[in-house]
Design a protein around this motif. Structure first.
Motif, PDB file in Angstrom:
ATOM      1  N   LEU A 196     -11.911  -1.061  -2.088  1.00  0.00           N
ATOM      2  CA  LEU A 196     -11.063  -1.527  -0.990  1.00  0.00           C
ATOM      3  C   LEU A 196     -11.737  -1.238   0.349  1.00  0.00           C
ATOM      4  CD1 LEU A 196      -8.427  -2.706   0.119  1.00  0.00           C
ATOM      5  CD2 LEU A 196      -7.403  -0.424  -0.162  1.00  0.00           C
ATOM      6  N   ARG A 197     -12.299  -0.040   0.490  1.00  0.00           N
ATOM      7  CA  ARG A 197     -13.044   0.297   1.709  1.00  0.00           C
ATOM      8  C   ARG A 197     -14.144  -0.718   1.962  1.00  0.00           C
ATOM      9  NH1 ARG A 197     -17.325   4.926   1.336  1.00  0.00           N
ATOM     10  NH2 ARG A 197     -18.351   3.157   0.334  1.00  0.00           N
ATOM     11  N   ASP A 198     -14.883  -1.054   0.918  1.00  0.00           N
ATOM     12  CA  ASP A 198     -16.022  -1.965   1.086  1.00  0.00           C
ATOM     13  C   ASP A 198     -15.572  -3.389   1.414  1.00  0.00           C
ATOM     14  OD1 ASP A 198     -17.590   0.238   0.648  1.00  0.00           O
ATOM     15  OD2 ASP A 198     -18.064  -0.275  -1.431  1.00  0.00           O
ATOM     16  N   ARG A 199     -14.438  -3.832   0.867  1.00  0.00           N
ATOM     17  CA  ARG A 199     -13.899  -5.150   1.248  1.00  0.00           C
ATOM     18  C   ARG A 199     -13.465  -5.139   2.710  1.00  0.00           C
ATOM     19  NH1 ARG A 199     -11.513  -4.576  -3.693  1.00  0.00           N
ATOM     20  NH2 ARG A 199      -9.422  -4.275  -2.816  1.00  0.00           N
ATOM     21  N   PHE A 200     -12.781  -4.083   3.116  1.00  0.00           N
ATOM     22  CA  PHE A 200     -12.362  -3.928   4.503  1.00  0.00           C
ATOM     23  C   PHE A 200     -13.571  -3.907   5.442  1.00  0.00           C
ATOM     24  CE2 PHE A 200     -11.673  -0.882   8.007  1.00  0.00           C
ATOM     25  CZ  PHE A 200     -10.685  -1.555   8.713  1.00  0.00           C
ATOM     26  N   VAL A 249     -14.256   4.737   6.431  1.00  0.00           N
ATOM     27  CA  VAL A 249     -13.746   5.859   5.647  1.00  0.00           C
ATOM     28  C   VAL A 249     -12.662   5.394   4.684  1.00  0.00           C
ATOM     29  CG1 VAL A 249     -12.642   8.129   5.764  1.00  0.00           C
ATOM     30  CG2 VAL A 249     -14.122   7.371   7.634  1.00  0.00           C
ATOM     31  N   ALA A 250     -12.744   5.901   3.455  1.00  0.00           N
ATOM     32  CA  ALA A 250     -11.651   5.768   2.479  1.00  0.00           C
ATOM     33  C   ALA A 250     -11.143   7.182   2.217  1.00  0.00           C
ATOM     34  CB  ALA A 250     -12.148   5.134   1.192  1.00  0.00           C
ATOM     35  N   ARG A 251      -9.861   7.408   2.429  1.00  0.00           N
ATOM     36  CA  ARG A 251      -9.242   8.697   2.100  1.00  0.00           C
ATOM     37  C   ARG A 251      -8.462   8.502   0.802  1.00  0.00           C
ATOM     38  NH1 ARG A 251      -8.660   8.053   7.435  1.00  0.00           N
ATOM     39  NH2 ARG A 251      -9.664   9.583   8.778  1.00  0.00           N
ATOM     40  N   TRP A 252      -8.947   9.121  -0.260  1.00  0.00           N
ATOM     41  CA  TRP A 252      -8.363   8.952  -1.595  1.00  0.00           C
ATOM     42  C   TRP A 252      -7.517  10.173  -1.936  1.00  0.00           C
ATOM     43  CZ3 TRP A 252      -6.449   6.319  -5.203  1.00  0.00           C
ATOM     44  CH2 TRP A 252      -6.341   6.791  -6.514  1.00  0.00           C
ATOM     45  N   PHE A 253      -6.220   9.932  -2.210  1.00  0.00           N
ATOM     46  CA  PHE A 253      -5.278  10.962  -2.625  1.00  0.00           C
ATOM     47  C   PHE A 253      -4.905  10.664  -4.066  1.00  0.00           C
ATOM     48  CE2 PHE A 253      -4.967  10.518   1.900  1.00  0.00           C
ATOM     49  CZ  PHE A 253      -4.759  11.801   2.385  1.00  0.00           C
ATOM     50  N   SER A 254      -5.497  11.380  -5.018  1.00  0.00           N
ATOM     51  CA  SER A 254      -5.286  11.072  -6.433  1.00  0.00           C
ATOM     52  C   SER A 254      -3.842  11.295  -6.870  1.00  0.00           C
ATOM     53  CB  SER A 254      -6.234  11.888  -7.308  1.00  0.00           C
ATOM     54  OG  SER A 254      -6.010  13.270  -7.126  1.00  0.00           O
ATOM     55  N   MET A 255      -3.142  12.269  -6.292  1.00  0.00           N
ATOM     56  CA  MET A 255      -1.763  12.554  -6.706  1.00  0.00           C
ATOM     57  C   MET A 255      -0.851  11.339  -6.541  1.00  0.00           C
ATOM     58  SD  MET A 255      -1.210  15.547  -7.947  1.00  0.00           S
ATOM     59  CE  MET A 255       0.321  16.339  -7.532  1.00  0.00           C
ATOM     60  N   GLY A 256      -0.928  10.660  -5.433  1.00  0.00           N
ATOM     61  CA  GLY A 256      -0.062   9.515  -5.196  1.00  0.00           C
ATOM     62  C   GLY A 256      -0.773   8.182  -5.301  1.00  0.00           C
ATOM     63  N   ARG A 257      -2.056   8.240  -5.696  1.00  0.00           N
ATOM     64  CA  ARG A 257      -2.894   7.041  -5.741  1.00  0.00           C
ATOM     65  C   ARG A 257      -2.879   6.304  -4.402  1.00  0.00           C
ATOM     66  NH1 ARG A 257      -2.144   4.704 -11.867  1.00  0.00           N
ATOM     67  NH2 ARG A 257      -2.876   6.599 -12.845  1.00  0.00           N
ATOM     68  N   SER A 258      -2.866   7.091  -3.334  1.00  0.00           N
ATOM     69  CA  SER A 258      -2.894   6.522  -1.995  1.00  0.00           C
ATOM     70  C   SER A 258      -4.332   6.380  -1.536  1.00  0.00           C
ATOM     71  CB  SER A 258      -2.149   7.426  -1.014  1.00  0.00           C
ATOM     72  OG  SER A 258      -0.794   7.519  -1.378  1.00  0.00           O
ATOM     73  N   CYS A 259      -4.570   5.330  -0.781  1.00  0.00           N
ATOM     74  CA  CYS A 259      -5.916   5.027  -0.300  1.00  0.00           C
ATOM     75  C   CYS A 259      -5.797   4.537   1.139  1.00  0.00           C
ATOM     76  CB  CYS A 259      -6.538   3.948  -1.191  1.00  0.00           C
ATOM     77  SG  CYS A 259      -8.210   3.469  -0.711  1.00  0.00           S
ATOM     78  N   TYR A 260      -6.197   5.367   2.072  1.00  0.00           N
ATOM     79  CA  TYR A 260      -6.118   5.019   3.486  1.00  0.00           C
ATOM     80  C   TYR A 260      -7.519   4.693   3.991  1.00  0.00           C
ATOM     81  CZ  TYR A 260      -1.457   6.833   3.015  1.00  0.00           C
ATOM     82  OH  TYR A 260      -0.168   7.036   2.595  1.00  0.00           O
ATOM     83  N   ILE A 261      -7.646   3.535   4.622  1.00  0.00           N
ATOM     84  CA  ILE A 261      -8.942   3.007   5.033  1.00  0.00           C
ATOM     85  C   ILE A 261      -8.985   2.873   6.551  1.00  0.00           C
ATOM     86  CG2 ILE A 261     -10.555   1.082   4.788  1.00  0.00           C
ATOM     87  CD1 ILE A 261      -9.958   2.475   2.112  1.00  0.00           C
TER      88      ILE A 261
END
Length: 192
Positions: free
Chosen positions: A116-120, A155-167
């Motif tokens: 997702l980061r790379d597409r963005f 930047v991709a911020r990956w939170f495995s607990m909630g499967r959140s991905c902030y770009i």
């Protein structure tokens, strides 16, 4: 006859002033070496604020933001992605420009978050060339997966607990740190 020609010239000049009353505002999401649209590193806060409100009158706002810094923000589309663009100023000058992906913010796993980061990042890579470096930083509840293209750190911020991905994409972070990235840039800054 001379009076008629004079009136026509005066009317044409007045029309040109009416139709073009001043400098044309930058395109809201134009990418360049110093920033995005009117939000340019080193630009005075007040000038950037005026231009942002001209460029994106429906979504622009400004005020005190992160760490007590002056902030300008507006929304738009970068390629196919809805984004918020923000500039942070210190001592009256823009020090950092950031574009944040609004949606999606979930990913199946870490690899999907990086994809997702790379597409963005595609518009940045198209403008500045392929990634020249990539690195990561482990945080207590997330991983920050960063890559550099030209003057931009994506930047991709990956939170495995909630499967959140902030770009997000940042200008100005390599010239003296970042309000948002803090010590995550230390590995990259040590290589520069």
């Amino acid at each position: 006859m001379l009076a008629i020609v004079g009136l026509l010239v005066a009317a044409t000049a007045a029309g040109a002033l009416f139709l073009n009353p001043g400098p044309t505002p930058e395109k809201a999401l134009a990418l360049n070496e110093e920033g995005i649209g009117p939000l340019l590193l080193g630009r005075g806060f007040e000038q950037a604020e005026r231009r942002a409100f001209q460029t994106a009158p429906d979504t622009a706002f400004s005020g005190v933001g992160c760490a007590g810094l002056d902030e300008i923000r507006y929304d738009g589309w970068l390629g196919e992605h809805p984004v918020g663009v923000m500039a942070m100023a210190d001592e009256g000058r823009i020090r950092e420009v950031e574009a944040m992906l609004y949606s999606p913010t979930q990913a199946q796993d870490r690899q999907a978050c990086v994809a997702l980061r790379d597409r963005f990042a595609a518009p940045f890579v198209d403008r500045f060339g392929p990634y020249s470096a990539s690195w990561q930083a482990a945080k207590p509840v997330s991983e920050e997966l960063m890559a550099r293209t030209g003057p931009v750190v994506v930047v991709a911020r990956w939170f495995s607990m909630g499967r959140s991905c902030y770009i997000s994409a940042h200008y100005g972070v390599l010239e003296g740190g970042s309000v948002r990235l803090g010590d995550s840039l230390s590995a990259m800054n040590n290589k520069i």
